[in-house]
Design an enzyme around this catalytic site. Sequence first.
Site, PDB file in Angstrom:
ATOM      1  N   HIS A 132       6.900   5.397   0.362  1.00 48.90           N
ATOM      2  CA  HIS A 132       7.909   6.455   0.437  1.00 48.90           C
ATOM      3  C   HIS A 132       7.444   7.547   1.403  1.00 48.90           C
ATOM      4  CE1 HIS A 132      10.779   5.327  -2.786  1.00 48.90           C
ATOM      5  NE2 HIS A 132       9.745   4.613  -3.197  1.00 48.90           N
ATOM      6  N   CYS A 179      11.047   1.311   0.742  1.00 44.92           N
ATOM      7  CA  CYS A 179      10.781   0.670  -0.540  1.00 44.92           C
ATOM      8  C   CYS A 179      11.843  -0.381  -0.862  1.00 44.92           C
ATOM      9  CB  CYS A 179      10.655   1.719  -1.636  1.00 44.92           C
ATOM     10  SG  CYS A 179       9.855   1.079  -3.140  1.00 44.92           S
ATOM     11  N   GLU A 236       9.092   9.819   2.776  1.00 43.90           N
ATOM     12  CA  GLU A 236       9.740  11.107   2.526  1.00 43.90           C
ATOM     13  C   GLU A 236       8.946  11.966   1.543  1.00 43.90           C
ATOM     14  OE1 GLU A 236      11.174   8.633  -0.917  1.00 43.90           O
ATOM     15  OE2 GLU A 236      10.673   8.292   1.192  1.00 43.90           O
TER      16      GLU A 236
END
Length: 239
Positions: free
Chosen positions: A219, A120, A221
């Site tokens: 994202h 990001c 994660e």
Amino acid sequence: MTHLETTRPLVGLTTYREEASWGVWRQKADLLHAEYADAIVAAGGVPVLLPPASGSDISARSVVARIDALVVSGGADVDPARYGEEPHERTAGWREDRDAWEVALLAAADEVGLPVLGVCRGMQVMAVAAGGSLDQHTPDVVGHDEHSPGGDQFGGIRVRTLEGSRVALAEGDEVLAHCHHHQSVHAHPGYVATAWAPDGTMEAMEAPGDRFCVGVQWHPEMGRDQALFAALVGAATHR
């Protein structure tokens, strides 16, 4: 202790520096969402937090000499002065200490060919560090807020990847991306666009050649499939 346990790659994760509360304390802290470290551990690496305590080139080279890969994490907007623009009315919260530190880390990583993943804001810093620029408010370009619906909500964007790219090799030809960005990369010298949202927004870029150097606007994660972290740790292991 096994050989594997002593040779797991060290992966540096850049962090926030913000006012925070925990226990009886409320003060400035270096912090990062735990999902990043968990993703690195799950991929077989060892996470090392890299707070923006120093933006010097010397400190960055010292860090890069000791780690095996770098993740430039998500966070606040990049200072638009770094790409020669005045702030948009929706551009806010940039942190000069973090901008300087991450740009220095990226320069040091480039010098030695360190594997890099930008997430990001991390992708945006990569573009700006290379002499590129950002669209400061993506809704002005695409006409909607689906990339960042507001608050802590992530936008679910189906991202199309470029065949043969590192992103495609890790994720396949399509990704259901968890997006939380109101800005996006406009110019990205030295990088190739490798994924796009349906509205045409570039959602990933990577450096050509053998080095793993990838930026994504979403994202990974936060999703179930964290293949990009596995690809990063794999590149660090075989470097």
